[in-house]
Design a protein around this motif. Structure first.
Motif, mmCIF file in Angstrom:
data_model
loop_
_atom_site.group_PDB
_atom_site.id
_atom_site.type_symbol
_atom_site.label_atom_id
_atom_site.label_comp_id
_atom_site.label_asym_id
_atom_site.label_seq_id
_atom_site.Cartn_x
_atom_site.Cartn_y
_atom_site.Cartn_z
ATOM 1 N N VAL A 1 -28.933 50.714 -4.653
ATOM 2 C CA VAL A 1 -30.218 51.369 -4.448
ATOM 3 C C VAL A 1 -30.733 51.111 -3.039
ATOM 4 O O VAL A 1 -31.286 52.018 -2.399
ATOM 5 N N ALA A 2 -30.561 49.899 -2.525
ATOM 6 C CA ALA A 2 -31.008 49.601 -1.158
ATOM 7 C C ALA A 2 -30.328 50.531 -0.159
ATOM 8 O O ALA A 2 -30.933 50.950 0.831
ATOM 9 N N LEU B 1 -26.486 51.833 -13.696
ATOM 10 C CA LEU B 1 -27.112 51.758 -12.381
ATOM 11 C C LEU B 1 -28.226 50.707 -12.459
ATOM 12 O O LEU B 1 -29.164 50.854 -13.242
ATOM 13 N N LEU B 2 -28.116 49.661 -11.659
ATOM 14 C CA LEU B 2 -29.115 48.595 -11.636
ATOM 15 C C LEU B 2 -30.081 48.842 -10.487
ATOM 16 O O LEU B 2 -29.667 49.016 -9.343
ATOM 17 N N ALA B 3 -31.382 48.853 -10.788
ATOM 18 C CA ALA B 3 -32.382 49.122 -9.752
ATOM 19 C C ALA B 3 -32.653 47.898 -8.895
ATOM 20 O O ALA B 3 -32.774 47.996 -7.677
ATOM 21 N N HIS B 4 -32.768 46.733 -9.518
ATOM 22 C CA HIS B 4 -33.142 45.520 -8.788
ATOM 23 C C HIS B 4 -31.988 44.546 -8.682
ATOM 24 O O HIS B 4 -31.107 44.502 -9.537
ATOM 25 N N GLY B 5 -32.021 43.767 -7.613
ATOM 26 C CA GLY B 5 -30.985 42.770 -7.383
ATOM 27 C C GLY B 5 -31.282 42.000 -6.126
ATOM 28 O O GLY B 5 -32.440 41.835 -5.739
ATOM 29 N N GLU B 6 -30.263 41.590 -5.441
ATOM 30 C CA GLU B 6 -30.414 40.742 -4.261
ATOM 31 C C GLU B 6 -30.240 41.513 -2.961
ATOM 32 O O GLU B 6 -30.065 40.936 -1.898
ATOM 33 N N GLY B 7 -30.319 42.816 -3.018
ATOM 34 C CA GLY B 7 -30.228 43.618 -1.809
ATOM 35 C C GLY B 7 -31.543 43.652 -1.062
ATOM 36 O O GLY B 7 -32.550 43.075 -1.506
ATOM 37 N N PRO B 8 -31.592 44.335 0.091
ATOM 38 C CA PRO B 8 -32.831 44.445 0.874
ATOM 39 C C PRO B 8 -33.969 45.011 0.029
ATOM 40 O O PRO B 8 -33.786 45.936 -0.753
ATOM 41 N N GLY B 9 -35.155 44.401 0.198
ATOM 42 C CA GLY B 9 -36.328 44.864 -0.522
ATOM 43 C C GLY B 9 -36.335 44.506 -1.993
ATOM 44 O O GLY B 9 -37.182 44.973 -2.741
ATOM 45 N N GLY B 10 -35.389 43.657 -2.425
ATOM 46 C CA GLY B 10 -35.317 43.292 -3.832
ATOM 47 C C GLY B 10 -34.584 44.301 -4.690
ATOM 48 O O GLY B 10 -34.537 44.163 -5.910
ATOM 49 N N TYR B 11 -34.003 45.317 -4.058
ATOM 50 C CA TYR B 11 -33.229 46.301 -4.792
ATOM 51 C C TYR B 11 -31.785 45.834 -4.941
ATOM 52 O O TYR B 11 -31.321 44.929 -4.242
ATOM 53 N N SER B 12 -31.050 46.480 -5.831
ATOM 54 C CA SER B 12 -29.613 46.261 -5.894
ATOM 55 C C SER B 12 -28.988 46.820 -4.617
ATOM 56 O O SER B 12 -29.581 47.683 -3.957
ATOM 57 N N PRO B 13 -27.798 46.361 -4.241
ATOM 58 C CA PRO B 13 -27.164 46.916 -3.030
ATOM 59 C C PRO B 13 -27.020 48.432 -3.080
ATOM 60 O O PRO B 13 -27.214 49.113 -2.069
#
Length: 266
Positions: free
Chosen positions: A244-245, A230-242
């Motif tokens: 987690v976002a 499970l990845l917490a950060h990425g390019e989803g909204p708010g800097g989260y992974s999709p």
């Protein structure tokens, strides 16, 4: 519905797609992303398991409210040791429309055997204190110290309380630092709470795991499935992974600040 007044030492914070709101002390322990990840993992892994839930060490009630409001589970008994924290949790029940679905309980998980009946819950969840009592510097704030360090309970006490609370086939879901995976899995297995699903949490792709989520069943060995990371950060909204976002975004314009600070400021 009007929002009840709160003191200048408190904040009213939103989390999750159902718009859960909780009160927190400005200088006290603040919930983190761990609570959201645990609620989602518990709801996913529980599948068709039905019956009452118990949260051990509920704090502000984030996990209990998410289970009830965002994932449609319950009723949930939210057990909290600290009276002032329990009082804030109690005030949030009506605010989240959870009367009859989340029941704040003031109590000590170490006294489970004398406080409630054996096998009373179908599913136990806990986001417990992460750090051993003598690891690191103790916070000068008692509320933060009790919430972050194993001053009033340790992993063995959490596992024992879960074991007492569940009938055969009942489930428990926990989140802990990745460095404690061997210890916690050993405690669960020794208590015949057999791990069924394990998932490691990483801040970003390629980074070491910082947390792990585990789902276990009492008295029944069904094999262990290791879920994808499970990845917490990425390019989803708010800097989260999709992923987690999709768990975090509230149903209005304002969004909570990123919470990936963890129990230990990670």
């Amino acid at each position: 519905m009007s929002t009840p007044a709160f003191s200048s030492d408190e904040t009213l914070d939103s989390i999750g797609t159902a718009g859960v709101r909780v009160w927190q002390r400005r200088g006290g322990y603040r919930f983190t992303l761990d609570a959201v990840l645990l609620a989602a993992f518990a709801a996913t892994e529980a599948g068709q398991v039905e019956g009452p839930l118990l949260e051990l060490g509920a704090g502000s009630g984030v996990v209990s409210f998410l289970l009830a409001c965002q994932f449609g589970l319950g009723p949930v008994d939210a057990l909290e040791l600290q009276p002032e924290v329990h009082a804030r949790l109690t005030r949030a029940v009506a605010l989240n429309g959870c009367d009859g679905r989340v029941r704040p309980v003031l109590g000590d998980l170490r006294e489970a055997r004398t406080s409630w009946a054996s096998g009373a819950y179908a599913h136990v969840v806990s986001n417990p204190p992460f750090r051993p009592a003598h690891a690191g510097v103790r916070s000068p704030d008692d509320e933060r110290a009790v919430s972050k360090q194993e001053l009033t309970c340790d992993a063995a006490a959490v596992v024992a309380a879960a074991r007492h609370s569940l009938p055969p086939g009942g489930r428990v879901s926990l989140i802990y630092p990745a460095a404690r995976v061997a210890e916690v899995l050993g405690l669960l297995s020794a208590a015949r709470l057999h791990p069924m699903a394990l998932r490691f949490v990483h801040a970003r792709a390629g980074a070491p795991a910082t947390r792990f989520l585990v789902h276990a069943v009492r008295d029944r060995q069904r094999g262990l499935a290791v879920r994808p990371p499970l990845l917490a950060h990425g390019e989803g909204p708010g800097g989260y992974s999709p992923e987690v976002a999709g768990l975090m975004e509230p149903p209005r314009a304002e969004r909570p600040a990123p919470l990936w600070e963890g129990h230990d400021g990670e």
